[in-house]
Scaffold this motif. Sequence first.
Motif, PDB file in Angstrom:
ATOM      1  N   VAL A 245     -32.314 -32.315  -1.281  1.00  0.00           N
ATOM      2  CA  VAL A 245     -33.243 -31.284  -0.799  1.00  0.00           C
ATOM      3  C   VAL A 245     -34.518 -31.873  -0.208  1.00  0.00           C
ATOM      4  O   VAL A 245     -34.907 -31.539   0.910  1.00  0.00           O
ATOM      5  CB  VAL A 245     -33.613 -30.323  -1.948  1.00  0.00           C
ATOM      6  N   LEU A 246     -35.181 -32.769  -0.947  1.00  0.00           N
ATOM      7  CA  LEU A 246     -36.515 -33.208  -0.544  1.00  0.00           C
ATOM      8  C   LEU A 246     -36.517 -33.937   0.792  1.00  0.00           C
ATOM      9  O   LEU A 246     -37.435 -33.775   1.606  1.00  0.00           O
ATOM     10  CB  LEU A 246     -37.123 -34.103  -1.628  1.00  0.00           C
ATOM     11  N   LEU A 247     -35.503 -34.752   1.047  1.00  0.00           N
ATOM     12  CA  LEU A 247     -35.451 -35.459   2.329  1.00  0.00           C
ATOM     13  C   LEU A 247     -35.311 -34.494   3.496  1.00  0.00           C
ATOM     14  O   LEU A 247     -35.717 -34.799   4.621  1.00  0.00           O
ATOM     15  CB  LEU A 247     -34.290 -36.450   2.340  1.00  0.00           C
ATOM     16  N   LYS A 248     -34.734 -33.323   3.230  1.00  0.00           N
ATOM     17  CA  LYS A 248     -34.510 -32.352   4.301  1.00  0.00           C
ATOM     18  C   LYS A 248     -35.811 -31.734   4.789  1.00  0.00           C
ATOM     19  O   LYS A 248     -35.852 -31.171   5.892  1.00  0.00           O
ATOM     20  CB  LYS A 248     -33.556 -31.245   3.838  1.00  0.00           C
ATOM     21  N   LEU A 249     -36.884 -31.831   3.995  1.00  0.00           N
ATOM     22  CA  LEU A 249     -38.178 -31.374   4.493  1.00  0.00           C
ATOM     23  C   LEU A 249     -38.583 -32.187   5.723  1.00  0.00           C
ATOM     24  O   LEU A 249     -39.190 -31.653   6.658  1.00  0.00           O
ATOM     25  CB  LEU A 249     -39.239 -31.515   3.397  1.00  0.00           C
ATOM     26  N   GLY A 250     -38.250 -33.483   5.717  1.00  0.00           N
ATOM     27  CA  GLY A 250     -38.584 -34.319   6.864  1.00  0.00           C
ATOM     28  C   GLY A 250     -37.760 -33.984   8.091  1.00  0.00           C
ATOM     29  O   GLY A 250     -38.303 -33.865   9.196  1.00  0.00           O
ATOM     30  N   THR A 251     -36.449 -33.837   7.931  1.00  0.00           N
ATOM     31  CA  THR A 251     -35.604 -33.529   9.089  1.00  0.00           C
ATOM     32  C   THR A 251     -35.845 -32.108   9.595  1.00  0.00           C
ATOM     33  O   THR A 251     -35.820 -31.865  10.802  1.00  0.00           O
ATOM     34  CB  THR A 251     -34.130 -33.720   8.725  1.00  0.00           C
ATOM     35  N   TYR A 252     -36.087 -31.182   8.673  1.00  0.00           N
ATOM     36  CA  TYR A 252     -36.466 -29.823   9.082  1.00  0.00           C
ATOM     37  C   TYR A 252     -37.748 -29.865   9.901  1.00  0.00           C
ATOM     38  O   TYR A 252     -37.877 -29.191  10.941  1.00  0.00           O
ATOM     39  CB  TYR A 252     -36.658 -28.957   7.837  1.00  0.00           C
ATOM     40  N   GLY A 253     -38.707 -30.673   9.454  1.00  0.00           N
ATOM     41  CA  GLY A 253     -39.971 -30.777  10.176  1.00  0.00           C
ATOM     42  C   GLY A 253     -39.807 -31.349  11.571  1.00  0.00           C
ATOM     43  O   GLY A 253     -40.506 -30.940  12.505  1.00  0.00           O
ATOM     44  N   LEU A 254     -38.871 -32.295  11.734  1.00  0.00           N
ATOM     45  CA  LEU A 254     -38.636 -32.847  13.078  1.00  0.00           C
ATOM     46  C   LEU A 254     -38.220 -31.756  14.053  1.00  0.00           C
ATOM     47  O   LEU A 254     -38.672 -31.719  15.200  1.00  0.00           O
ATOM     48  CB  LEU A 254     -37.545 -33.916  13.022  1.00  0.00           C
ATOM     49  N   VAL A 255     -37.324 -30.879  13.607  1.00  0.00           N
ATOM     50  CA  VAL A 255     -36.841 -29.821  14.488  1.00  0.00           C
ATOM     51  C   VAL A 255     -37.903 -28.761  14.702  1.00  0.00           C
ATOM     52  O   VAL A 255     -38.215 -28.372  15.834  1.00  0.00           O
ATOM     53  CB  VAL A 255     -35.554 -29.191  13.920  1.00  0.00           C
ATOM     54  N   ARG A 256     -38.494 -28.283  13.606  1.00  0.00           N
ATOM     55  CA  ARG A 256     -39.436 -27.173  13.690  1.00  0.00           C
ATOM     56  C   ARG A 256     -40.734 -27.568  14.367  1.00  0.00           C
ATOM     57  O   ARG A 256     -41.242 -26.856  15.254  1.00  0.00           O
ATOM     58  CB  ARG A 256     -39.721 -26.640  12.274  1.00  0.00           C
ATOM     59  N   PHE A 257     -41.306 -28.694  13.964  1.00  0.00           N
ATOM     60  CA  PHE A 257     -42.639 -29.063  14.446  1.00  0.00           C
ATOM     61  C   PHE A 257     -42.611 -30.184  15.470  1.00  0.00           C
ATOM     62  O   PHE A 257     -43.661 -30.584  15.970  1.00  0.00           O
ATOM     63  CB  PHE A 257     -43.515 -29.468  13.254  1.00  0.00           C
ATOM     64  N   GLY A 258     -41.421 -30.692  15.767  1.00  0.00           N
ATOM     65  CA  GLY A 258     -41.291 -31.675  16.829  1.00  0.00           C
ATOM     66  C   GLY A 258     -40.674 -31.053  18.064  1.00  0.00           C
ATOM     67  O   GLY A 258     -41.344 -30.800  19.060  1.00  0.00           O
ATOM     68  N   VAL A 259     -39.377 -30.754  17.981  1.00  0.00           N
ATOM     69  CA  VAL A 259     -38.661 -30.185  19.132  1.00  0.00           C
ATOM     70  C   VAL A 259     -39.258 -28.853  19.546  1.00  0.00           C
ATOM     71  O   VAL A 259     -39.522 -28.607  20.735  1.00  0.00           O
ATOM     72  CB  VAL A 259     -37.168 -30.016  18.797  1.00  0.00           C
ATOM     73  N   GLN A 260     -39.486 -27.961  18.586  1.00  0.00           N
ATOM     74  CA  GLN A 260     -39.905 -26.601  18.932  1.00  0.00           C
ATOM     75  C   GLN A 260     -41.370 -26.520  19.321  1.00  0.00           C
ATOM     76  O   GLN A 260     -41.747 -25.732  20.190  1.00  0.00           O
ATOM     77  CB  GLN A 260     -39.619 -25.655  17.761  1.00  0.00           C
ATOM     78  N   LEU A 261     -42.206 -27.356  18.726  1.00  0.00           N
ATOM     79  CA  LEU A 261     -43.643 -27.252  18.959  1.00  0.00           C
ATOM     80  C   LEU A 261     -44.121 -28.128  20.119  1.00  0.00           C
ATOM     81  O   LEU A 261     -45.103 -27.800  20.780  1.00  0.00           O
ATOM     82  CB  LEU A 261     -44.398 -27.619  17.676  1.00  0.00           C
ATOM     83  N   PHE A 262     -43.413 -29.248  20.373  1.00  0.00           N
ATOM     84  CA  PHE A 262     -43.826 -30.169  21.431  1.00  0.00           C
ATOM     85  C   PHE A 262     -42.638 -30.496  22.336  1.00  0.00           C
ATOM     86  O   PHE A 262     -42.231 -31.663  22.441  1.00  0.00           O
ATOM     87  CB  PHE A 262     -44.380 -31.465  20.829  1.00  0.00           C
ATOM     88  N   PRO A 263     -42.067 -29.533  23.025  1.00  0.00           N
ATOM     89  CA  PRO A 263     -40.859 -29.808  23.813  1.00  0.00           C
ATOM     90  C   PRO A 263     -41.077 -30.816  24.931  1.00  0.00           C
ATOM     91  O   PRO A 263     -40.215 -31.649  25.205  1.00  0.00           O
ATOM     92  CB  PRO A 263     -40.473 -28.431  24.361  1.00  0.00           C
ATOM     93  N   GLN A 264     -42.229 -30.754  25.612  1.00  0.00           N
ATOM     94  CA  GLN A 264     -42.472 -31.668  26.724  1.00  0.00           C
ATOM     95  C   GLN A 264     -42.637 -33.104  26.231  1.00  0.00           C
ATOM     96  O   GLN A 264     -42.023 -34.040  26.770  1.00  0.00           O
ATOM     97  CB  GLN A 264     -43.705 -31.232  27.506  1.00  0.00           C
ATOM     98  N   ALA A 265     -43.467 -33.290  25.212  1.00  0.00           N
ATOM     99  CA  ALA A 265     -43.663 -34.639  24.666  1.00  0.00           C
ATOM    100  C   ALA A 265     -42.383 -35.148  24.020  1.00  0.00           C
ATOM    101  O   ALA A 265     -42.078 -36.348  24.078  1.00  0.00           O
ATOM    102  CB  ALA A 265     -44.808 -34.624  23.654  1.00  0.00           C
ATOM    103  N   TRP A 266     -41.615 -34.250  23.424  1.00  0.00           N
ATOM    104  CA  TRP A 266     -40.360 -34.654  22.786  1.00  0.00           C
ATOM    105  C   TRP A 266     -39.399 -35.246  23.815  1.00  0.00           C
ATOM    106  O   TRP A 266     -38.727 -36.245  23.564  1.00  0.00           O
ATOM    107  CB  TRP A 266     -39.709 -33.468  22.085  1.00  0.00           C
ATOM    108  N   GLN A 267     -39.353 -34.635  24.996  1.00  0.00           N
ATOM    109  CA  GLN A 267     -38.458 -35.126  26.036  1.00  0.00           C
ATOM    110  C   GLN A 267     -38.851 -36.535  26.475  1.00  0.00           C
ATOM    111  O   GLN A 267     -37.982 -37.369  26.772  1.00  0.00           O
ATOM    112  CB  GLN A 267     -38.488 -34.167  27.225  1.00  0.00           C
ATOM    113  N   VAL A 268     -40.138 -36.810  26.493  1.00  0.00           N
ATOM    114  CA  VAL A 268     -40.611 -38.142  26.878  1.00  0.00           C
ATOM    115  C   VAL A 268     -40.214 -39.186  25.836  1.00  0.00           C
ATOM    116  O   VAL A 268     -39.782 -40.299  26.165  1.00  0.00           O
ATOM    117  CB  VAL A 268     -42.145 -38.131  27.063  1.00  0.00           C
ATOM    118  N   LEU A 269     -40.337 -38.833  24.556  1.00  0.00           N
ATOM    119  CA  LEU A 269     -40.091 -39.789  23.480  1.00  0.00           C
ATOM    120  C   LEU A 269     -38.636 -39.854  23.047  1.00  0.00           C
ATOM    121  O   LEU A 269     -38.269 -40.728  22.248  1.00  0.00           O
ATOM    122  CB  LEU A 269     -40.962 -39.433  22.266  1.00  0.00           C
ATOM    123  N   ALA A 270     -37.800 -38.956  23.543  1.00  0.00           N
ATOM    124  CA  ALA A 270     -36.423 -38.842  23.056  1.00  0.00           C
ATOM    125  C   ALA A 270     -35.636 -40.151  23.117  1.00  0.00           C
ATOM    126  O   ALA A 270     -34.954 -40.507  22.141  1.00  0.00           O
ATOM    127  CB  ALA A 270     -35.686 -37.736  23.815  1.00  0.00           C
TER     128      ALA A 270
END
Length: 498
Positions: free
Chosen positions: A253-278
């Motif tokens: 469970v606890l490790l999933k907070l990190g991967t959930y955060g990548l999707v929620r606050f990375g991909v969804q919140l910073f789509p333009q910057a995410w594409q650059v760093l992908a």
Amino acid sequence: MATAVMPLLSFLLWVPLLGALGLSLLPAGSLGRTYRSLAAVVMAIALVVSLAIARLFDPGNAAPQLTEVIPWLEPLGLSYRLSVDGLSLPLLVLNNFLTLIALLATSVNLPRPRLYYPLVLLLNAGVSGAFLADNLLLFFLFYELELIPLYLLIAIWGGSRRSYAATKFLIYTAISGVLLLAGFLGLVWLADAPSFDFDPQLSTLLPLSSQLVLLGLILVGFGIKIPLVPFHTWLPDAHVEASTPISVLLAGVLLKLGTYGLVRFGVQLFPQAWQVLAPGLATWAVISVLYGSLMAIAQTDMKKMVAYSSIGHMGFVLLATATATPLSILAAIAQMMSHGLISALLFLLVGVVYEKTGSRNIEVLRGLLNPERGLPLIGSLMIVGVMASGGIPGMVGFVAEFLIFRSSFPTFPVQTLLCMVGTGLTSVYFLLLVNRVFFGRLPNELIDLPPVAWGDRLPSLLLATLILILGIVPNWLIHWSHTTVSLLVTAVATLPPP
């Protein structure tokens, strides 16, 4: 936006919180079995509520559902804002299910049950709150809340080096929280947002350079939590020193907070910057997968081997998230769920082996699959677990990994092929474990092993059954997430190439 008829999401948080309070008020002389039974009842209620939420959830609606909003500290932009969507719902159910499994796997003779069981329930509430929070500051508060009980659960009920492992976990996770808070504060202040309420449009108000800096803070923060190489060193120590039920919660469970955060606050919140760093993130995924797999091969401690395998398998989630297509994000969700179930099963079985034999050393143990004098059921379930982790068809691990490789290959062919090597290495180190520990001649000093009670067998049997069922009917795993994921990655898909 769907609104809750009843405050079910709040109910899901308050059930374990009130349960923790009630258990702490029981008479000091109460039996450990009483504490465990009452805590299990509380978590069973929470699990039923989460399944009821799933029953009310509309998979065809991409908007947040069952939303609850209560003004809190409006001058700070903090509101009590909860919602659930196709990304958070599966993880919410997983959290409650694995917490119940961990409680059932806890010994009734555990010392200080009056403190232990309330801490487990508090940990569950903190994780659920993080998955449900629809306000950046509220997410941070829940993210930090789970730190306290997990630190105490390792420091008090852990192994001989528990103080070192717990302190190391505390330092790493505290740094993770500071980085996330800095990223959230920077986003809200630079965008001049009126509150910390989650808004995917906020980053569009910022120049790309600012987005990259803020996303970098968030990536490192969640990279520590996942954990990704080189921020991983706290995890093996924490796993080795933590008790078996806490290792189940930590990996499942606890490790999933990190991967959930990548999707929620990375991909969804910073789509333009995410594409650059992908592209760089996909390469980072390869490093974590191969490093975790090679380190697992080098281990002689069964528990540390499973811990390093978690580092490798979390790298698969990063690869899928870096690709950021609807299919790859579905694959990331499937891998989160798959790893949660499989790692929980493996840690439970390693815990039983250690309890019955007094050792986790794969160079000492052998022959435990002996049908008369060994641990045949535990050995059989271990084979199921390692086959699932290695991606054998018909099990949930195959479904998740196949989706990841299928979705990532068109965008990152080289990185995907290298991560597929990691899958092969998974088979290598787990075959080493099974071959050395469970096959061969049972040594004389292990002939009179204590019998495995049904209380020890039941949690593992439940997990193994679910691993097989979801491998056969994988749509149950991703049915809830299709529409949410399609909306989530729309911003990335519509951007021009960087």
